[in-house]
Design a protein around this motif. Structure first.
Motif, PDB file in Angstrom:
ATOM      1  N   TYR A  63       0.846  -1.195   0.000  1.00 56.22           N
ATOM      2  CA  TYR A  63       0.000   0.000   0.000  1.00 56.22           C
ATOM      3  C   TYR A  63       0.880   1.243   0.000  1.00 56.22           C
ATOM      4  CZ  TYR A  63       0.888   0.289   5.081  1.00 56.22           C
ATOM      5  OH  TYR A  63       1.478   0.373   6.319  1.00 56.22           O
ATOM      6  N   THR A  64       0.287   2.346  -0.437  1.00 53.06           N
ATOM      7  CA  THR A  64       0.926   3.656  -0.392  1.00 53.06           C
ATOM      8  C   THR A  64       0.140   4.515   0.575  1.00 53.06           C
ATOM      9  OG1 THR A  64       1.767   3.538  -2.658  1.00 53.06           O
ATOM     10  CG2 THR A  64       1.466   5.739  -1.715  1.00 53.06           C
ATOM     11  N   GLU A  65       0.819   5.098   1.553  1.00 56.63           N
ATOM     12  CA  GLU A  65       0.140   5.925   2.552  1.00 56.63           C
ATOM     13  C   GLU A  65       0.369   7.400   2.257  1.00 56.63           C
ATOM     14  OE1 GLU A  65      -0.183   6.582   7.404  1.00 56.63           O
ATOM     15  OE2 GLU A  65       1.381   5.299   6.570  1.00 56.63           O
ATOM     16  N   VAL A  66      -0.708   8.160   2.287  1.00 55.05           N
ATOM     17  CA  VAL A  66      -0.653   9.618   2.215  1.00 55.05           C
ATOM     18  C   VAL A  66      -1.184  10.138   3.538  1.00 55.05           C
ATOM     19  CG1 VAL A  66      -1.538  11.675   1.077  1.00 55.05           C
ATOM     20  CG2 VAL A  66      -0.933   9.661  -0.292  1.00 55.05           C
ATOM     21  N   ARG A  67      -0.343  10.794   4.307  1.00 57.07           N
ATOM     22  CA  ARG A  67      -0.733  11.278   5.632  1.00 57.07           C
ATOM     23  C   ARG A  67      -1.195  12.732   5.522  1.00 57.07           C
ATOM     24  NH1 ARG A  67      -0.019   9.625  11.098  1.00 57.07           N
ATOM     25  NH2 ARG A  67       0.320   7.576  10.167  1.00 57.07           N
ATOM     26  N   LEU A  68      -2.491  12.962   5.725  1.00 58.93           N
ATOM     27  CA  LEU A  68      -3.036  14.306   5.660  1.00 58.93           C
ATOM     28  C   LEU A  68      -2.403  15.179   6.733  1.00 58.93           C
ATOM     29  CD1 LEU A  68      -6.811  13.392   5.175  1.00 58.93           C
ATOM     30  CD2 LEU A  68      -5.163  14.070   3.419  1.00 58.93           C
ATOM     31  N   GLY A  69      -2.161  16.411   6.403  1.00 62.87           N
ATOM     32  CA  GLY A  69      -1.568  17.335   7.358  1.00 62.87           C
ATOM     33  C   GLY A  69      -0.062  17.284   7.416  1.00 62.87           C
ATOM     34  N   ARG A  70       0.539  16.339   6.730  1.00 59.95           N
ATOM     35  CA  ARG A  70       1.998  16.231   6.756  1.00 59.95           C
ATOM     36  C   ARG A  70       2.591  17.138   5.679  1.00 59.95           C
ATOM     37  NH1 ARG A  70       4.343  10.352   7.043  1.00 59.95           N
ATOM     38  NH2 ARG A  70       3.653  10.695   9.200  1.00 59.95           N
ATOM     39  N   PRO A  71       3.524  18.002   6.029  1.00 56.95           N
ATOM     40  CA  PRO A  71       4.118  18.894   5.016  1.00 56.95           C
ATOM     41  C   PRO A  71       4.773  18.098   3.889  1.00 56.95           C
ATOM     42  CG  PRO A  71       4.710  19.584   7.244  1.00 56.95           C
ATOM     43  CD  PRO A  71       4.063  18.246   7.380  1.00 56.95           C
ATOM     44  N   GLY A  72       4.563  18.567   2.683  1.00 61.03           N
ATOM     45  CA  GLY A  72       5.196  17.943   1.534  1.00 61.03           C
ATOM     46  C   GLY A  72       4.551  16.658   1.072  1.00 61.03           C
ATOM     47  N   ARG A  73       3.380  16.319   1.606  1.00 58.79           N
ATOM     48  CA  ARG A  73       2.734  15.075   1.169  1.00 58.79           C
ATOM     49  C   ARG A  73       2.331  15.183  -0.294  1.00 58.79           C
ATOM     50  NH1 ARG A  73      -2.634  15.369   0.074  1.00 58.79           N
ATOM     51  NH2 ARG A  73      -3.931  16.920   1.141  1.00 58.79           N
ATOM     52  N   PRO A  74       2.183  14.045  -0.980  1.00 57.49           N
ATOM     53  CA  PRO A  74       1.725  14.097  -2.372  1.00 57.49           C
ATOM     54  C   PRO A  74       0.323  14.675  -2.481  1.00 57.49           C
ATOM     55  CG  PRO A  74       2.597  11.922  -1.810  1.00 57.49           C
ATOM     56  CD  PRO A  74       2.476  12.681  -0.527  1.00 57.49           C
ATOM     57  N   VAL A  75       0.080  15.377  -3.548  1.00 59.82           N
ATOM     58  CA  VAL A  75      -1.262  15.874  -3.846  1.00 59.82           C
ATOM     59  C   VAL A  75      -2.002  14.795  -4.615  1.00 59.82           C
ATOM     60  CG1 VAL A  75      -2.607  17.629  -5.050  1.00 59.82           C
ATOM     61  CG2 VAL A  75      -0.484  18.260  -3.867  1.00 59.82           C
ATOM     62  N   ILE A  76      -3.202  14.484  -4.177  1.00 60.60           N
ATOM     63  CA  ILE A  76      -3.989  13.446  -4.837  1.00 60.60           C
ATOM     64  C   ILE A  76      -4.697  14.086  -6.033  1.00 60.60           C
ATOM     65  CG2 ILE A  76      -5.865  11.783  -4.555  1.00 60.60           C
ATOM     66  CD1 ILE A  76      -5.151  11.712  -1.566  1.00 60.60           C
TER      67      ILE A  76
END
Length: 713
Positions: A63-76
């Protein structure tokens, strides 16, 4: 799955325009898309998404995790979700997990991109824990539903749930209530909105009403599918552990990398030997290292032939096999002291084929450093130069080899590569012996040992010791030096009560690992009233966590009051009440557990290193893994690999391991999984955009539920 192919074929052209794919991708219209076998996990840091992540980790599902609120996270966005490969549209994720039905801000382009992606490829979405509201297909709880604590409720899998993703369950889903003074579970119970295509899979009675409310259900709308979960949970709670398999089955359609089963194995140590007994007056065990030399008189505990009869009858009743870790010297000494008689050994050897057997060394000697027992706790003896005095290679090897020869002459069905040393000795033990006995690895090589038991409370991870690989075992808190329930409770009180209450204070001195009892247990009722339920819950938690590591007890626990059986019955009988016949407990011997753990470690390293890829096109699944790394997968019943049936049936699916040579493996799914491919496209519902974010979902404390606006306001 029929609808999946139709939708994908119909909307490939729309995908190109909506998601901004390269111009050359326009030629892909009408071609079945490629769906990568990977899950997109969007997390807000809450326990529910983390629980699903833990389930995927344990199974080995990428799986790939995108953590909301984390700086620099990927944009969906469109390019993050899909692209083209060799002219074929590719969906990068086979499922999407969100913390609720819409965790983004109002008008979010990210939620809009997910909506389009899920609609285009028929990608399912799991709302890990969401508020019951019309946007999720449910009435607000204030309209005849319920929001509040649900500790101890008995939820139920519906007929649709049993016919669908939760068919491995018997029906009931009990919610934990381990601490009556603490709220452990919170839920929204509600009924579907009138006209909504909502199918409850798990429901429970709505307090004060005659109707039932959904806890888990499928909501179909706007060309999309959501699994709507309206109760909060963490990865350890039994209600989640029961439903976790079904959540993954629903979101992957039963086709994914990784596998999950429910394992339980029990090793019984010290068979043929006798175990020293806890002294309730001295608060130590005469004859063992917790008592000073010469204190007290040993009063050993040893099984009888009647205990063997009980064990064999219990195994037949439960369809379960115990692993007996034996010390041959125990029988030799018994015969020497009784003019050649040993009724216990005679009985066990007559019933030898009813059990599995493991070499536990000949005399159960301590095989690490030489112990100095003139002090309590003991310490390692030292050489004149101050170095540790180790048990020698020849002594360690002799303990292994002599016991093996004794077992072979007795006709025991052995696997010669398995070994359990006494007290897991030879391996490091803190604080006295922070390193392995350097002679241990040499002696293991001398005797061809490939699987070596270790104590999970000390070393949970597998490691190499010379030619051997460790298999960590869970110690059950049923003490080796207790044959009677009152002795067990007395020692339990000594360990788990404060000094002020007459205990040892161990729990006070180690607050990070041990919790003190509020008061000593009653020796007459404490075992069945406190210890058995607690140990049952812990062991069953391991069983439900896709954890194959064995548990261990001692022969003393099968003697006298036979105090192990209430815990073992609690695990197996409790399991049988929860699971359908197609999901049995997997009861493996030590070497098979070791192989499973080693394969998982290799697989995890390959997945985490990005060296595994897998995708599905129509009815074909292609997996690539490094040479020598076995592939683990779960597929639909009837799946073939290289023309042969793949996997073993479990929980309504097939799963297993497939060897890899580094070349692509091609799995062929059964026609029922891909029916409808190439069928006439059907009109799709007009999409409606729902960008209003979900309200904050809440945990069981300090909760104030907002009253939703009534229609017309």
């Amino acid at each position: 799955m029929k609808r999946t192919i139709r939708t994908a074929l119909l909307t490939a052209g729309a995908l190109i325009a909506a998601l901004g794919l390269p111009a050359g991708a326009a030629q892909a219209e009408g071609i079945a898309p490629r769906i990568d076998l990977r899950v997109l996990l969007v997390s807000d840091g809450g326990p529910s998404v983390d629980a699903i992540a833990a389930e995927l980790d344990a199974a080995g599902t990428p799986y790939t995790e995108v953590r909301l609120g984390r700086p620099g996270r990927p944009v969906i966005e469109a390019g993050f979700l899909a692209d083209t490969v060799d002219g074929r549209p590719r969906a990068k994720y086979q499922a999407v997990v969100l913390p609720n039905d819409n965790p983004f801000a109002a008008g979010s382009p990210e939620m809009a991109a997910l909506d389009d992606y899920e609609r285009t490829y028929d990608i399912p979405q799991v709302d890990a824990y969401t508020y019951a509201r019309p946007e999720a297909g449910l009435q607000y709880p204030v309209y005849g539903g319920y929001s509040g604590g649900v500790d101890g409720i008995r939820a139920q899998v519906t007929a649709a749930g049993r016919a669908g993703p939760f068919g491995y369950l018997e029906g009931e889903v009990p919610f934990e209530d381990n601490f009556p003074a603490i709220g452990e579970s919170w839920a929204y119970l509600s009924t579907p909105v009138a006209g909504a295509e909502f199918t409850p899979y798990v429901d429970a009675p709505i307090p004060g009403r005659t109707k039932r409310g959904s806890l888990v259900g499928e909501y179909r709308h706007d060309g999309r599918r959501e699994l709507v979960v309206t109760f909060v949970y963490n990865q350890h709670q039994r209600q989640f552990r029961l439903l976790a398999r079904g959540i993954v089955q629903w979101m992957t359609g039963g086709v994914h990398l990784g596998a999950s089963r429910n394992y339980f194995a029990v090793h019984v140590d010290d068979v043929f030997a006798a175990d020293d007994r806890w002294n309730t007056e001295l608060n130590c065990t005469p004859g063992d290292v917790d008592c000073p030399d010469g204190v007290g008189t040993p009063d050993p505990i040893r099984m009888t032939p009647a205990d063997v009869d009980h064990a064999t009858a219990w195994q037949r009743e439960h369809g379960f096999t115990l692993d007996l870790a034996y010390n041959g010297a125990g029988s030799v000494e018994q015969r020497q002291d009784n003019e050649g008689a040993d009724a216990l050994a005679d009985k066990l050897l007559a019933e030898r084929d009813r059990f599995r057997w493991i070499n536990h060394t000949y005399t159960h000697a301590f095989l690490g450093c030489e112990q100095d027992t003139t002090v309590v706790p003991w310490r390692c003896a030292t050489e004149a130069d101050g170095g540790v005095k180790w048990v020698g290679r020849a002594a360690v090897s002799d303990e292994i080899a002599t016991n093996r020869v004794w077992g072979q002459r007795a006709g025991l069905p052995l696997e010669n590569g398995e070994l359990v040393t006494g007290e897991h000795s030879g391996l490091k033990v803190l604080p006295q012996q922070p390193a392995d006995n350097p002679n241990l690895a040499l002696a293991l090589a001398d005797n061809g040992i490939t699987w070596l038991a270790s104590d999970n409370s000390r070393e949970p991870d597998q490691r190499r010791v010379g030619p051997a690989t460790t298999v960590s075992r869970y110690p059950m808190n049923v003490f080796y030096n207790a044959g009677r329930a009152a002795e067990q409770v007395d020692e339990y009180n000594w360990i788990y009560t404060s000094r002020a209450q007459g205990g040892s204070g161990i729990c006070e001195d180690n607050p990070h690992t041990t919790t003190c009892l509020p008061a000593p247990l009653d020796t007459a009722t404490g075992y069945t009233g406190h210890i058995v339920p607690l140990e049952t819950r812990i062991a069953l938690g391991h069983v439900l966590a896709n954890d194959p590591r064995p548990h261990f007890i001692h022969q003393s626990n099968l003697a006298e009051d036979r105090i192990a059986y209430p815990v073992l019955n609690g695990v197996l009988d409790g399991y049988d009440a929860l699971f359908a016949d197609n999901t049995p407990v997997v009861n493996q011997r030590m070497q098979d557990i070791g192989i499973e753990l080693r394969r998982r470690a290799d697989w995890k390293a390959a997945v985490d290193g990005g060296r595994v890829t897998a995708h599905r096109v129509g009815g074909t699944v292609t997996v690539e893994a490094p040479d020598g790394v076995a592939v683990t997968a779960t597929m639909s019943t009837g799946t073939t690999l290289g023309g042969a049936a793949f996997g073993e049936a479990y929980a309504g699916e097939v799963s297993g391991w497939a060897p890899s040579s580094g070349r692509p493996l091609g799995f062929t799914l059964p026609p029922s999984t891909t029916a409808g491919a190439g069928a006439e496209p059907q009109p799709q519902p007009r999409p409606r955009t729902l960008t209003r974010p979900a309200p904050d979902t809440r945990l069981p404390t300090s909760v104030t539920e907002p009253v939703p606006p009534r229609a017309g306001r």
